[in-house]
Design an enzyme around this catalytic site. Structure first.
Site, short mmCIF file in Angstrom:
data_model
loop_
_atom_site.label_atom_id
_atom_site.label_comp_id
_atom_site.label_asym_id
_atom_site.label_seq_id
_atom_site.Cartn_x
_atom_site.Cartn_y
_atom_site.Cartn_z
N ARG A 220 0.37 15.58 13.27
CA ARG A 220 1.74 16.33 13.42
C ARG A 220 1.71 17.60 13.78
NH1 ARG A 220 2.97 11.92 10.04
NH2 ARG A 220 3.00 13.33 8.40
N TYR B 286 1.33 2.29 15.48
CA TYR B 286 1.99 2.66 14.37
C TYR B 286 3.29 3.13 14.58
CZ TYR B 286 2.14 7.65 13.85
OH TYR B 286 1.88 9.07 13.90
N ASP C 238 0.97 -1.23 -0.05
CA ASP C 238 0.06 -0.08 0.06
C ASP C 238 0.88 1.28 -0.03
OD1 ASP C 238 -2.35 1.40 0.02
OD2 ASP C 238 -2.74 1.37 2.14
N THR D 131 -4.89 6.39 -0.03
CA THR D 131 -6.12 7.13 -0.11
C THR D 131 -5.93 8.25 -1.03
OG1 THR D 131 -6.18 6.74 2.41
CG2 THR D 131 -7.72 8.49 1.14
N LYS E 106 -4.88 -2.19 10.12
CA LYS E 106 -5.22 -2.16 8.43
C LYS E 106 -5.41 -3.68 8.16
CE LYS E 106 -3.91 2.11 7.13
NZ LYS E 106 -4.83 2.72 6.22
N HIS F 125 -3.95 13.78 0.70
CA HIS F 125 -4.24 13.12 1.98
C HIS F 125 -2.87 12.86 2.73
CE1 HIS F 125 -5.32 9.44 4.07
NE2 HIS F 125 -4.19 9.05 3.98
N GLU G 74 -9.07 3.99 -2.65
CA GLU G 74 -7.79 3.58 -3.44
C GLU G 74 -8.02 2.98 -4.78
OE1 GLU G 74 -4.59 2.19 -0.98
OE2 GLU G 74 -5.50 3.00 0.85
N TYR H 76 1.22 5.44 -0.61
CA TYR H 76 0.79 6.84 0.20
C TYR H 76 0.93 7.84 -0.47
CZ TYR H 76 0.22 9.32 4.78
OH TYR H 76 -0.13 10.39 5.76
N GLU I 71 -10.70 3.67 3.13
CA GLU I 71 -9.84 4.43 2.63
C GLU I 71 -9.98 4.35 0.95
OE1 GLU I 71 -5.86 3.82 3.84
OE2 GLU I 71 -6.18 5.33 5.24
MN MN Z 1 -4.40 2.54 2.69
#
Ligand code: MN
Length: 410
Positions: A145, A247, A129, A347, A256, A136, A204, A131, A202
């Site tokens: 953050r 995570y 997967d 996503t 996930k 996103h 995708e 990113y 999500e």
């Molecule tokens: Mn994903």
């Protein structure tokens, strides 16, 4: 005749999401014949390819019954792109030529979609997967953050990704059980074992590997398309509360891997050829092994519904990192890809708040509840909610659909 103007004699197909230009591949069975077998689709009909072969309408030497009376597409894909292209061309000829419209033996290869069950079409090996949507990654960075440094320093230099789990990828229509795990209810307190309270989706797009590379041999970006046999719509179900606690520092794990859903059709790159478009400007310029082509993206509209309320309209054209860049990066260290491996985009969020591809962003971490048509609101998903994603490309002459990618939470 010009390809984009071609019409089929199969009634209702020309204005559908499955016109003669689409012809995706899938796996089906019927009540009368429970054996899983390979099919294509035109309009509201499944094309039974093993029957078509048996009736001698297909004339491709390397394709045998064992490739078509098969519960997965992998063996057919393994024959190579020339073979799938030839198969596609023969289907185009069979179902566009008016002269064939009276052939009883051909018509019996068409089965109403309403009589068919569609199955997971690929035996998925490894699943990665990415990113790859800047919007996103920025939204998540702002929420979790620092708004001033939303993107991590590596993000504009490489397509970030992680290795997921293939065993829990299911076909559209499969019910999704809400996962349990460790969650922290109040920041700073000890975790508890609980059902996830922040279940999310999500939006995708995934691509499937159709040609292998040897371990140690990277796939150069200019050859990447030869290694990709098609696209599928993908929902990477995510438990945000489990994810948030687990995570650090190694990335997504149990938040996930409990389930992902894919649409039932493998849509070929040939069907999407007319929908290539420019990607976003890439500054700083990526390293040369990621050297972007101008027309590296696809214009495919994406929509998400919760219980029939449309809550998002996005598009694959927003992806910052293209599929070619993803695959070139995935293999730059010599990692070998195998037939049936699946790579998802991450996503896909667009610039507008109505184009965000997850509940996390749409309801902005629970602070902006979404109102559904029945007046109820959602910040995350409730038991009983049905999530449906659809994807389609469209020009003046035809539409290419993916079928829906659906799942109900139980
Ligand atoms: Mn994903």
């Amino acid at each position: 005749m010009e390809f984009s103007k071609l019409k089929s004699w199969v009634s209702g197909s020309n204005d559908s999401f499955f016109p003669i230009q689409n012809l995706p591949l899938g796996v089906f069975s019927t009540k009368e014949n429970g054996m899983k077998r390979i099919c294509s689709r035109i309009g509201d009909y499944v094309i039974d390819l093993s029957l078509l072969h048996e009736e001698k309408f297909l004339n491709i030497q390397s394709i045998q019954q064992s490739h078509l009376k098969n519960e997965f597409l992998n063996d057919l894909i393994r024959l190579g792109k020339n073979v799938s292209t030839e198969l596609r061309n023969q289907l185009i000829e069979l179902f566009s030529n008016e002269g064939n419209s009276g052939l009883t033996n051909l018509i019996k290869c068409l089965i109403s979609i309403h009589e068919c069950s569609l199955h997971l079409p690929i035996q998925i090996g490894d699943y990665t997967d990415f990113y790859s949507s800047r919007e996103h990654a920025t939204n998540v960075g702002i929420m979790f953050r620092d708004p001033a440094n939303a993107l991590m320093p590596n993000w504009l230099h490489l397509p970030v990704g992680y290795h997921g789990r293939a065993s829990s990828i299911v076909v559209s229509g499969t019910e999704i059980q809400r996962p349990s795990g460790q969650i922290v209810i109040k920041d700073g307190e000890a975790p508890v074992y609980s059902k996830s309270r922040q279940l999310d989706f999500e939006l995708e797009m995934a691509f499937v590997i159709g040609k292998e590379n040897r371990m140690g041999d990277p796939i150069p970006i200019q050859n990447s398309i030869d290694h990709i046999c098609g696209f599928m719509l993908f929902n990477d179900w995510s438990a945000r509360d489990i994810q948030k606690w687990e995570y650090v520092p190694l990335g997504p794990f149990l938040g996930k891997n409990f389930a992902s859903t894919i649409s039932p059709w493998l849509v070929s790159l040939e069907a999407l050829a007319e929908f290539k478009c420019n990607g976003p400007d890439q500054t700083p310029t990526p390293l040369s092994y990621l050297n972007p082509e101008a027309e590296r993206n696809f214009d495919i509209q994406l929509e998400i519904f919760i219980n029939d309320t449309k809550i998002c309209t996005s598009n694959t054209k927003y992806l910052y990192w293209s599929i070619s860049q993803q695959l070139a990066h995935h293999t730059v260290n010599g990692c070998n890809m195998r037939i049936g491996d699946l790579c998802a985009s991450g996503t896909i969020s667009g610039p507008e708040s109505t184009s965000y591809g997850s509940m996390l962003e749409l309801a902005w971490k629970g602070t902006k509840p979404i109102v559904l048509n029945d007046g109820t609101t959602r910040t995350f998903l409730q038991d009983g909610d049905r999530i449906k994603m659809i994807a389609f490309a469209q020009n003046d002459n035809y539409k290419i659909g993916f079928g829906s990618c659906e799942g109900r939470i139980i």
